[in-house]
Each structure stands twice: as structure tokens, then as C-alpha cells.
Design a protein around this motif. Sequence first.
Motif, PDB file in Angstrom:
ATOM      1  N   GLU A  34       0.839  -1.187   0.000  1.00 42.58           N
ATOM      2  CA  GLU A  34       0.000   0.000   0.000  1.00 42.58           C
ATOM      3  C   GLU A  34       0.880   1.244   0.000  1.00 42.58           C
ATOM      4  OE1 GLU A  34      -3.031   0.024   2.991  1.00 42.58           O
ATOM      5  OE2 GLU A  34      -3.529  -2.061   2.642  1.00 42.58           O
ATOM      6  N   THR A  35       0.483   2.223  -0.763  1.00 39.99           N
ATOM      7  CA  THR A  35       1.194   3.490  -0.829  1.00 39.99           C
ATOM      8  C   THR A  35       0.484   4.480   0.077  1.00 39.99           C
ATOM      9  OG1 THR A  35       1.791   3.031  -3.115  1.00 39.99           O
ATOM     10  CG2 THR A  35       1.980   5.314  -2.380  1.00 39.99           C
ATOM     11  N   PRO A  36       1.204   5.162   0.944  1.00 42.90           N
ATOM     12  CA  PRO A  36       0.564   6.143   1.827  1.00 42.90           C
ATOM     13  C   PRO A  36      -0.115   7.242   1.007  1.00 42.90           C
ATOM     14  CG  PRO A  36       2.879   5.828   2.426  1.00 42.90           C
ATOM     15  CD  PRO A  36       2.644   5.093   1.157  1.00 42.90           C
ATOM     16  N   ASN A  37      -1.208   7.787   1.553  1.00 45.58           N
ATOM     17  CA  ASN A  37      -1.882   8.886   0.860  1.00 45.58           C
ATOM     18  C   ASN A  37      -1.083  10.178   1.049  1.00 45.58           C
ATOM     19  OD1 ASN A  37      -2.510   9.973   3.387  1.00 45.58           O
ATOM     20  ND2 ASN A  37      -4.555   9.084   3.412  1.00 45.58           N
ATOM     21  N   ALA A  38      -1.511  11.231   0.356  1.00 47.95           N
ATOM     22  CA  ALA A  38      -0.773  12.496   0.348  1.00 47.95           C
ATOM     23  C   ALA A  38      -0.640  13.094   1.746  1.00 47.95           C
ATOM     24  CB  ALA A  38      -1.452  13.489  -0.593  1.00 47.95           C
ATOM     25  N   GLU A  39      -1.693  12.980   2.557  1.00 48.11           N
ATOM     26  CA  GLU A  39      -1.659  13.542   3.918  1.00 48.11           C
ATOM     27  C   GLU A  39      -0.607  12.833   4.775  1.00 48.11           C
ATOM     28  OE1 GLU A  39      -4.691  14.380   7.685  1.00 48.11           O
ATOM     29  OE2 GLU A  39      -5.417  13.338   5.909  1.00 48.11           O
ATOM     30  N   THR A  40      -0.532  11.512   4.657  1.00 46.85           N
ATOM     31  CA  THR A  40       0.452  10.743   5.420  1.00 46.85           C
ATOM     32  C   THR A  40       1.867  11.069   4.959  1.00 46.85           C
ATOM     33  OG1 THR A  40      -1.156   8.969   5.745  1.00 46.85           O
ATOM     34  CG2 THR A  40       1.163   8.412   6.087  1.00 46.85           C
ATOM     35  N   ILE A  41       2.063  11.160   3.657  1.00 47.15           N
ATOM     36  CA  ILE A  41       3.386  11.500   3.121  1.00 47.15           C
ATOM     37  C   ILE A  41       3.820  12.875   3.623  1.00 47.15           C
ATOM     38  CG2 ILE A  41       4.650  12.055   0.998  1.00 47.15           C
ATOM     39  CD1 ILE A  41       2.966   9.831  -0.362  1.00 47.15           C
ATOM     40  N   ALA A  42       2.885  13.840   3.622  1.00 40.54           N
ATOM     41  CA  ALA A  42       3.206  15.187   4.097  1.00 40.54           C
ATOM     42  C   ALA A  42       3.581  15.166   5.576  1.00 40.54           C
ATOM     43  CB  ALA A  42       2.029  16.126   3.858  1.00 40.54           C
ATOM     44  N   ALA A  43       2.879  14.362   6.378  1.00 42.50           N
ATOM     45  CA  ALA A  43       3.173  14.277   7.806  1.00 42.50           C
ATOM     46  C   ALA A  43       4.547  13.662   8.050  1.00 42.50           C
ATOM     47  CB  ALA A  43       2.096  13.457   8.509  1.00 42.50           C
ATOM     48  N   ILE A  44       4.889  12.648   7.302  1.00 39.84           N
ATOM     49  CA  ILE A  44       6.205  12.007   7.436  1.00 39.84           C
ATOM     50  C   ILE A  44       7.306  13.000   7.066  1.00 39.84           C
ATOM     51  CG2 ILE A  44       7.722  10.220   6.469  1.00 39.84           C
ATOM     52  CD1 ILE A  44       5.153   8.461   6.211  1.00 39.84           C
ATOM     53  N   GLU A  45       7.105  13.714   5.952  1.00 44.99           N
ATOM     54  CA  GLU A  45       8.097  14.702   5.530  1.00 44.99           C
ATOM     55  C   GLU A  45       8.251  15.809   6.566  1.00 44.99           C
ATOM     56  OE1 GLU A  45       6.701  15.894   1.677  1.00 44.99           O
ATOM     57  OE2 GLU A  45       7.556  14.131   0.693  1.00 44.99           O
ATOM     58  N   GLU A  46       7.133  16.208   7.186  1.00 43.09           N
ATOM     59  CA  GLU A  46       7.185  17.251   8.218  1.00 43.09           C
ATOM     60  C   GLU A  46       8.057  16.795   9.390  1.00 43.09           C
ATOM     61  OE1 GLU A  46       4.146  19.867  11.056  1.00 43.09           O
ATOM     62  OE2 GLU A  46       3.380  18.177   9.901  1.00 43.09           O
TER      63      GLU A  46
END
Length: 69
Positions: A34-46
Motif C-alpha cells: 500500500e502506498t501512503p496517501n498524500a496527507e500521510t506522506i506530508a506528515a512524514i516529511e514534516e
Amino acid sequence: MSNRELAKSLIDQIPESKLYYIVAYLQGAAIPDETPNAETIAAIEELENGGGTVFAGSTEDLFKQLMED
């Protein structure tokens, strides 16, 4: 012999009593990652960039903090 061919030949050697476990494993392995959604990716990058909030405590303390907010 490819890995796929080897796997197929090994399956023929597995006793019927253990085949259930192999089938269950293969079903799990056949599901694409599964690929994380955009919100999850943004949170990880933050978090990786030093932002966000990191909580270090018990689960009970986390829920207490969440209920206060």
C-alpha cells in the motif's frame, strides 16, 4: 530455474496438512504494497524536516492529552 519455478516445484512437496499455512502466506504476499496517501506522506516529511509533534509517553497519557485538546 527461476525463483517462480522453484517455488512451484516446492509447493508440490508440501504435505496437504501444511498447505493451508502456505496458501495463507502466499495470499498475503500477493497483495500489493500500500502506498501512503498524500496527507500521510506530508506528515512524514514534516517530521523528517524537524517539524510536527513527537509524543513520548504511555498510551494512556497520549489519550489524556488528546482529550484535553
